[in-house]
Scaffold this motif. Sequence first.
Motif, PDB file in Angstrom:
ATOM      1  N   UNK A   1      43.704 -32.598  10.875  1.00 20.75           N
ATOM      2  CA  UNK A   1      42.768 -31.717  11.504  1.00 20.75           C
ATOM      3  C   UNK A   1      42.418 -32.293  12.876  1.00 20.75           C
ATOM      4  N   UNK A   2      42.303 -31.422  13.839  1.00 21.53           N
ATOM      5  CA  UNK A   2      41.885 -31.842  15.171  1.00 21.53           C
ATOM      6  C   UNK A   2      40.379 -32.083  15.183  1.00 21.53           C
ATOM      7  N   UNK A   3      39.914 -33.109  15.886  1.00 20.90           N
ATOM      8  CA  UNK A   3      38.471 -33.355  15.978  1.00 20.90           C
ATOM      9  C   UNK A   3      37.738 -32.163  16.588  1.00 20.90           C
ATOM     10  N   UNK A   4      36.539 -31.933  16.101  1.00 18.11           N
ATOM     11  CA  UNK A   4      35.689 -30.833  16.539  1.00 18.11           C
ATOM     12  C   UNK A   4      34.467 -31.428  17.233  1.00 18.11           C
ATOM     13  N   UNK A   5      34.055 -30.821  18.327  1.00 17.26           N
ATOM     14  CA  UNK A   5      32.821 -31.211  19.001  1.00 17.26           C
ATOM     15  C   UNK A   5      31.724 -30.244  18.600  1.00 17.26           C
ATOM     16  N   UNK A   6      30.584 -30.790  18.195  1.00 18.72           N
ATOM     17  CA  UNK A   6      29.415 -29.993  17.842  1.00 18.72           C
ATOM     18  C   UNK A   6      28.339 -30.237  18.889  1.00 18.72           C
ATOM     19  N   UNK A   7      27.510 -29.221  19.140  1.00 19.76           N
ATOM     20  CA  UNK A   7      26.418 -29.362  20.097  1.00 19.76           C
ATOM     21  C   UNK A   7      25.118 -28.874  19.468  1.00 19.76           C
ATOM     22  N   UNK A   8      24.064 -29.614  19.745  1.00 25.75           N
ATOM     23  CA  UNK A   8      22.716 -29.227  19.335  1.00 25.75           C
ATOM     24  C   UNK A   8      21.877 -29.109  20.611  1.00 25.75           C
ATOM     25  N   UNK A   9      20.586 -28.873  20.453  1.00 22.60           N
ATOM     26  CA  UNK A   9      19.729 -28.759  21.642  1.00 22.60           C
ATOM     27  C   UNK A   9      19.780 -29.998  22.520  1.00 22.60           C
ATOM     28  N   UNK A  10      19.828 -31.185  21.901  1.00 21.79           N
ATOM     29  CA  UNK A  10      19.751 -32.426  22.672  1.00 21.79           C
ATOM     30  C   UNK A  10      20.989 -33.299  22.600  1.00 21.79           C
ATOM     31  N   UNK A  11      21.935 -32.949  21.750  1.00 19.95           N
ATOM     32  CA  UNK A  11      23.047 -33.857  21.472  1.00 19.95           C
ATOM     33  C   UNK A  11      24.402 -33.191  21.596  1.00 19.95           C
ATOM     34  N   UNK A  12      25.381 -34.027  21.939  1.00 17.18           N
ATOM     35  CA  UNK A  12      26.789 -33.679  21.765  1.00 17.18           C
ATOM     36  C   UNK A  12      27.324 -34.602  20.692  1.00 17.18           C
TER      37      UNK A  12
END
Length: 185
Positions: A1-12
């Motif tokens: 699986x390819x890595x996934x980037x997640x984003x929140x209000x303050x974080x990557x």
Amino acid sequence: MEPVTLRTDRLELSIPRGADADAIFVACQDDGIQRFTTVPNPYTRRDAAGFPVKAAAGWAEVSETTWALRRDGVLAGMIGLHGLGRGAGEIGYWLAPGSRGEGLMTEAAAAVVDWGFEGPLGLARIEWRAVVGNTASARVAASLGFRYGGGLRRALVNGSGVRSDAWIADLLPGDPREPVTWPVL
């Protein structure tokens, strides 16, 4: 699986990179990280340099998904889903000392839990375990709705080889994602 980037209000949340090695090394000198996690002890620069390679292999093998938490481009911690298989995984995390007390891990863990259930893994359950006494980790899990399940005697081994009793909890996709009361908190 390819890595996934997640984003929140303050974080990557993105895969650890070689450039993170110095920050990982410094963070993993923390007594709490060494006591409550499985990082090697002593934690060396070689361990830190090898960690991004290990994280990439976990994604490729779909055995674990590891993200670096970055706030304004600065490494704040690590989080991952480990032991993936048969529709389940275990969440684990640590925060660097300078990033604690701001709710960053709760924010990151909520994103990882959502992705674990709703993303390509489609997990049927996520487990949480921590050394008895790791109340910071327990507060994060309880705040996300993990159901406290009790304890396991001498179930966890840290990077020094010390065996400790564990608290355990779990979360299912249909469980409400709201804070729950645990008897140990």
